[in-house]
Design a protein around this motif. Structure first.
Motif, PDB file in Angstrom:
ATOM      1  N   ALA A   1     -22.285  15.890   3.289  1.00  0.00           N
ATOM      2  CA  ALA A   1     -21.408  16.697   2.445  1.00  0.00           C
ATOM      3  C   ALA A   1     -22.176  17.696   1.599  1.00  0.00           C
ATOM      4  CB  ALA A   1     -20.582  15.782   1.542  1.00  0.00           C
ATOM      5  N   ARG A   2     -21.520  18.797   1.299  1.00  0.00           N
ATOM      6  CA  ARG A   2     -21.977  19.757   0.294  1.00  0.00           C
ATOM      7  C   ARG A   2     -21.163  19.467  -0.963  1.00  0.00           C
ATOM      8  NH1 ARG A   2     -20.126  24.731   3.652  1.00  0.00           N
ATOM      9  NH2 ARG A   2     -18.478  23.174   3.958  1.00  0.00           N
ATOM     10  N   LEU A   3     -21.821  18.933  -1.983  1.00  0.00           N
ATOM     11  CA  LEU A   3     -21.155  18.474  -3.202  1.00  0.00           C
ATOM     12  C   LEU A   3     -21.379  19.460  -4.331  1.00  0.00           C
ATOM     13  CD1 LEU A   3     -19.812  16.347  -5.108  1.00  0.00           C
ATOM     14  CD2 LEU A   3     -22.081  15.272  -5.288  1.00  0.00           C
ATOM     15  N   LEU A   4     -20.288  19.879  -4.976  1.00  0.00           N
ATOM     16  CA  LEU A   4     -20.359  20.702  -6.176  1.00  0.00           C
ATOM     17  C   LEU A   4     -19.976  19.846  -7.370  1.00  0.00           C
ATOM     18  CD1 LEU A   4     -20.580  23.439  -7.694  1.00  0.00           C
ATOM     19  CD2 LEU A   4     -18.138  23.789  -7.176  1.00  0.00           C
ATOM     20  N   ASP A   5     -20.889  19.703  -8.332  1.00  0.00           N
ATOM     21  CA  ASP A   5     -20.625  18.957  -9.559  1.00  0.00           C
ATOM     22  C   ASP A   5     -20.322  19.964 -10.663  1.00  0.00           C
ATOM     23  OD1 ASP A   5     -20.362  16.960 -11.404  1.00  0.00           O
ATOM     24  OD2 ASP A   5     -22.512  16.585 -11.622  1.00  0.00           O
ATOM     25  N   VAL A   6     -19.057  20.029 -11.083  1.00  0.00           N
ATOM     26  CA  VAL A   6     -18.609  21.007 -12.072  1.00  0.00           C
ATOM     27  C   VAL A   6     -18.798  20.431 -13.473  1.00  0.00           C
ATOM     28  CG1 VAL A   6     -16.654  22.338 -12.932  1.00  0.00           C
ATOM     29  CG2 VAL A   6     -16.936  21.980 -10.470  1.00  0.00           C
ATOM     30  N   ALA A   7     -19.400  21.243 -14.364  1.00  0.00           N
ATOM     31  CA  ALA A   7     -19.745  20.786 -15.709  1.00  0.00           C
ATOM     32  C   ALA A   7     -20.631  19.550 -15.596  1.00  0.00           C
ATOM     33  CB  ALA A   7     -18.503  20.523 -16.549  1.00  0.00           C
ATOM     34  N   CYS A   8     -21.728  19.729 -14.887  1.00  0.00           N
ATOM     35  CA  CYS A   8     -22.573  18.605 -14.467  1.00  0.00           C
ATOM     36  C   CYS A   8     -23.376  17.984 -15.594  1.00  0.00           C
ATOM     37  CB  CYS A   8     -23.523  19.047 -13.356  1.00  0.00           C
ATOM     38  SG  CYS A   8     -24.728  20.315 -13.842  1.00  0.00           S
ATOM     39  N   GLY A   9     -23.538  18.683 -16.732  1.00  0.00           N
ATOM     40  CA  GLY A   9     -24.423  18.166 -17.769  1.00  0.00           C
ATOM     41  C   GLY A   9     -25.831  18.020 -17.215  1.00  0.00           C
ATOM     42  N   SER A  10     -26.467  16.917 -17.546  1.00  0.00           N
ATOM     43  CA  SER A  10     -27.825  16.678 -17.060  1.00  0.00           C
ATOM     44  C   SER A  10     -27.845  16.262 -15.598  1.00  0.00           C
ATOM     45  CB  SER A  10     -28.494  15.589 -17.899  1.00  0.00           C
ATOM     46  OG  SER A  10     -27.798  14.360 -17.723  1.00  0.00           O
ATOM     47  N   ALA A  11     -26.676  15.951 -15.032  1.00  0.00           N
ATOM     48  CA  ALA A  11     -26.491  15.684 -13.597  1.00  0.00           C
ATOM     49  C   ALA A  11     -27.174  14.422 -13.099  1.00  0.00           C
ATOM     50  CB  ALA A  11     -26.934  16.888 -12.765  1.00  0.00           C
ATOM     51  N   GLY A  12     -27.620  13.551 -13.994  1.00  0.00           N
ATOM     52  CA  GLY A  12     -28.289  12.340 -13.539  1.00  0.00           C
ATOM     53  C   GLY A  12     -27.491  11.527 -12.543  1.00  0.00           C
ATOM     54  N   PRO A  13     -26.219  11.205 -12.829  1.00  0.00           N
ATOM     55  CA  PRO A  13     -25.438  10.432 -11.862  1.00  0.00           C
ATOM     56  C   PRO A  13     -25.251  11.148 -10.528  1.00  0.00           C
ATOM     57  CG  PRO A  13     -24.446  10.293 -14.031  1.00  0.00           C
ATOM     58  CD  PRO A  13     -25.515  11.346 -14.118  1.00  0.00           C
ATOM     59  N   SER A  14     -25.038  12.467 -10.555  1.00  0.00           N
ATOM     60  CA  SER A  14     -24.849  13.195  -9.300  1.00  0.00           C
ATOM     61  C   SER A  14     -26.144  13.308  -8.509  1.00  0.00           C
ATOM     62  CB  SER A  14     -24.268  14.579  -9.576  1.00  0.00           C
ATOM     63  OG  SER A  14     -22.924  14.465 -10.007  1.00  0.00           O
ATOM     64  N   ILE A  15     -27.259  13.388  -9.190  1.00  0.00           N
ATOM     65  CA  ILE A  15     -28.552  13.361  -8.497  1.00  0.00           C
ATOM     66  C   ILE A  15     -28.741  12.010  -7.811  1.00  0.00           C
ATOM     67  CG2 ILE A  15     -31.060  13.344  -8.887  1.00  0.00           C
ATOM     68  CD1 ILE A  15     -30.496  15.505 -11.081  1.00  0.00           C
ATOM     69  N   ALA A  16     -28.324  10.933  -8.494  1.00  0.00           N
ATOM     70  CA  ALA A  16     -28.383   9.609  -7.877  1.00  0.00           C
ATOM     71  C   ALA A  16     -27.455   9.532  -6.669  1.00  0.00           C
ATOM     72  CB  ALA A  16     -28.014   8.541  -8.903  1.00  0.00           C
ATOM     73  N   ILE A  17     -26.291  10.185  -6.743  1.00  0.00           N
ATOM     74  CA  ILE A  17     -25.377  10.223  -5.603  1.00  0.00           C
ATOM     75  C   ILE A  17     -26.017  10.953  -4.429  1.00  0.00           C
ATOM     76  CG2 ILE A  17     -23.209  11.229  -4.776  1.00  0.00           C
ATOM     77  CD1 ILE A  17     -22.091  10.658  -7.620  1.00  0.00           C
ATOM     78  N   ALA A  18     -26.675  12.077  -4.716  1.00  0.00           N
ATOM     79  CA  ALA A  18     -27.351  12.830  -3.659  1.00  0.00           C
ATOM     80  C   ALA A  18     -28.453  12.004  -3.010  1.00  0.00           C
ATOM     81  CB  ALA A  18     -27.923  14.129  -4.226  1.00  0.00           C
ATOM     82  N   ALA A  19     -29.202  11.265  -3.825  1.00  0.00           N
ATOM     83  CA  ALA A  19     -30.275  10.420  -3.286  1.00  0.00           C
ATOM     84  C   ALA A  19     -29.717   9.313  -2.416  1.00  0.00           C
ATOM     85  CB  ALA A  19     -31.091   9.841  -4.435  1.00  0.00           C
ATOM     86  N   ALA A  20     -28.558   8.759  -2.812  1.00  0.00           N
ATOM     87  CA  ALA A  20     -27.976   7.629  -2.081  1.00  0.00           C
ATOM     88  C   ALA A  20     -27.223   8.062  -0.830  1.00  0.00           C
ATOM     89  CB  ALA A  20     -27.034   6.853  -2.997  1.00  0.00           C
ATOM     90  N   SER A  21     -26.632   9.263  -0.861  1.00  0.00           N
ATOM     91  CA  SER A  21     -25.742   9.670   0.230  1.00  0.00           C
ATOM     92  C   SER A  21     -26.357  10.677   1.193  1.00  0.00           C
ATOM     93  CB  SER A  21     -24.462  10.278  -0.355  1.00  0.00           C
ATOM     94  OG  SER A  21     -24.746  11.521  -0.982  1.00  0.00           O
ATOM     95  N   GLY A  22     -27.388  11.384   0.750  1.00  0.00           N
ATOM     96  CA  GLY A  22     -27.960  12.434   1.586  1.00  0.00           C
ATOM     97  C   GLY A  22     -27.204  13.746   1.502  1.00  0.00           C
ATOM     98  N   CYS A  23     -26.247  13.861   0.579  1.00  0.00           N
ATOM     99  CA  CYS A  23     -25.501  15.108   0.443  1.00  0.00           C
ATOM    100  C   CYS A  23     -26.368  16.189  -0.186  1.00  0.00           C
ATOM    101  CB  CYS A  23     -24.245  14.890  -0.404  1.00  0.00           C
ATOM    102  SG  CYS A  23     -24.560  14.658  -2.176  1.00  0.00           S
ATOM    103  N   ARG A  24     -25.926  17.425  -0.053  1.00  0.00           N
ATOM    104  CA  ARG A  24     -26.554  18.556  -0.723  1.00  0.00           C
ATOM    105  C   ARG A  24     -25.777  18.812  -2.001  1.00  0.00           C
ATOM    106  NH1 ARG A  24     -30.238  21.138   2.372  1.00  0.00           N
ATOM    107  NH2 ARG A  24     -30.217  22.899   0.910  1.00  0.00           N
ATOM    108  N   LEU A  25     -26.474  18.852  -3.114  1.00  0.00           N
ATOM    109  CA  LEU A  25     -25.847  18.924  -4.426  1.00  0.00           C
ATOM    110  C   LEU A  25     -26.049  20.286  -5.066  1.00  0.00           C
ATOM    111  CD1 LEU A  25     -24.588  17.672  -7.036  1.00  0.00           C
ATOM    112  CD2 LEU A  25     -26.901  16.873  -7.607  1.00  0.00           C
ATOM    113  N   THR A  26     -24.962  20.846  -5.593  1.00  0.00           N
ATOM    114  CA  THR A  26     -25.011  22.017  -6.454  1.00  0.00           C
ATOM    115  C   THR A  26     -24.352  21.638  -7.773  1.00  0.00           C
ATOM    116  OG1 THR A  26     -24.858  23.546  -4.577  1.00  0.00           O
ATOM    117  CG2 THR A  26     -24.327  24.422  -6.755  1.00  0.00           C
ATOM    118  N   GLY A  27     -25.039  21.877  -8.877  1.00  0.00           N
ATOM    119  CA  GLY A  27     -24.484  21.560 -10.185  1.00  0.00           C
ATOM    120  C   GLY A  27     -24.381  22.794 -11.044  1.00  0.00           C
ATOM    121  N   VAL A  28     -23.286  22.921 -11.792  1.00  0.00           N
ATOM    122  CA  VAL A  28     -23.103  24.055 -12.709  1.00  0.00           C
ATOM    123  C   VAL A  28     -22.657  23.524 -14.069  1.00  0.00           C
ATOM    124  CG1 VAL A  28     -22.618  25.837 -10.991  1.00  0.00           C
ATOM    125  CG2 VAL A  28     -20.750  24.383 -11.804  1.00  0.00           C
ATOM    126  N   ASP A  29     -23.154  24.171 -15.116  1.00  0.00           N
ATOM    127  CA  ASP A  29     -22.788  23.792 -16.480  1.00  0.00           C
ATOM    128  C   ASP A  29     -23.028  24.997 -17.380  1.00  0.00           C
ATOM    129  OD1 ASP A  29     -22.364  20.888 -18.006  1.00  0.00           O
ATOM    130  OD2 ASP A  29     -23.234  22.411 -19.311  1.00  0.00           O
TER     131      ASP A  29
END
Length: 278
Positions: free
Chosen positions: A65-93
């Protein structure tokens, strides 16, 4: 209230985030997160470790998946999701300090090629192409975004057909709240309170198909109280980093948030919606 007083109050509200991120990487902040959440993922909201696993599962249902994290803050949880799932992460804040923290966390997680971050006003149409993402997440940040009709329509545009939206709203009105309680709960920036059923209607109006709506209010009550207690037990150390007024305001915010959630007067919901296939 005069315009000058309104502007001063708004400035004080936004100073919460800059102050938080200035201390975000300290050992003390990490210890508090670990005690409150059970693990330090760099999280700040009301996401439990169980919900984190649920989001990973939802992302994994969209392979690569290509994951967009909206209002990601420090994005720690979403970075962990990317590490666990193999998705490509884009974060904006909107907070530059948050994006800098996110880049450092991603570098530490060895995800330089699968995680990118940018400063953006998430209340405005985002600078990405139509159908660019398979999953969009916005966790506990919708309260800070203006005009949900416009925001949801833009998310619909950004998702590929069949794409998934994962959204939480921790400020759904489900009981009576005093003006004093509301002022405390709304003290950390732009704040938009909605009645029960509002998000469901707005999502469907934007074209989404609502797949589930889960009440997660108990997590807010528990986490807010655990954060309050973890901070109180470190009062002396925290007062060396925070002034006394900031410390007490934060404690009042957490205790009030816990009370409003425990009495089911202000609730949190996790929504999963999808953009229909063509």
């Amino acid at each position: 209230m005069t315009v000058e007083k309104q502007q001063a109050r708004q400035t004080r509200n936004y100073e919460f985030y800059s102050a938080q991120y200035s201390r975000f990487s300290s050992i003390l902040a990490s210890d508090i997160r670990r005690e409150a959440y059970g693990e330090d993922l760099g999280q700040q909201g009301w996401r439990t470790l169980g919900e984190q696993q649920e989001i990973i599962r939802l992302v994994n249902e969209r392979p690569q998946a290509r994951l967009l994290d909206v209002a990601c803050g420090s994005a720690g949880p979403s970075i962990a999701i990317a590490a666990a799932s193999g998705c490509r992460l884009t974060g904006v804040d909107i907070e530059e300090a948050a994006i800098e923290q996110a880049k450092m966390i991603a570098a530490g997680a060895h995800l330089p090629d699968r995680a990118t971050f940018a400063v953006a006003d998430c209340s405005q149409p985002l600078p990405f192409g139509a159908g660019e993402f398979d999953v969009i997440s916005c966790i506990d940040a919708i309260i800070h975004l203006t005009d949900r009709r416009t925001v949801f329509a833009d998310w619909f545009r950004l998702l590929t057909p069949g794409g998934r939206l994962i959204l939480t709203d921790a400020c759904v009105l489900t009981g009576d709240i005093s003006k004093e309680e509301l002022d405390i709960r709304a003290s950390q920036g732009k704040f938009h309170l909605v009645p029960a059923g509002f998000n469901e209607g707005m999502l469907e109006g934007a074209g989404f198909e609502l797949r589930s709506c889960k009440d997660t209010t108990d997590a807010v009550a528990s986490l807010a109280m655990r954060l309050c207690r973890a901070r109180e037990s470190r009062r002396e150390a925290l007062l060396k980093e925070e002034d006394a007024g900031w410390f007490e305001n934060r404690q009042t915010f957490l205790s009030t948030t816990a009370e409003l959630a425990a009495t089911a007067r202000l609730s949190r919901f996790l929504y999963v919606a999808e953009k229909p296939q063509l």
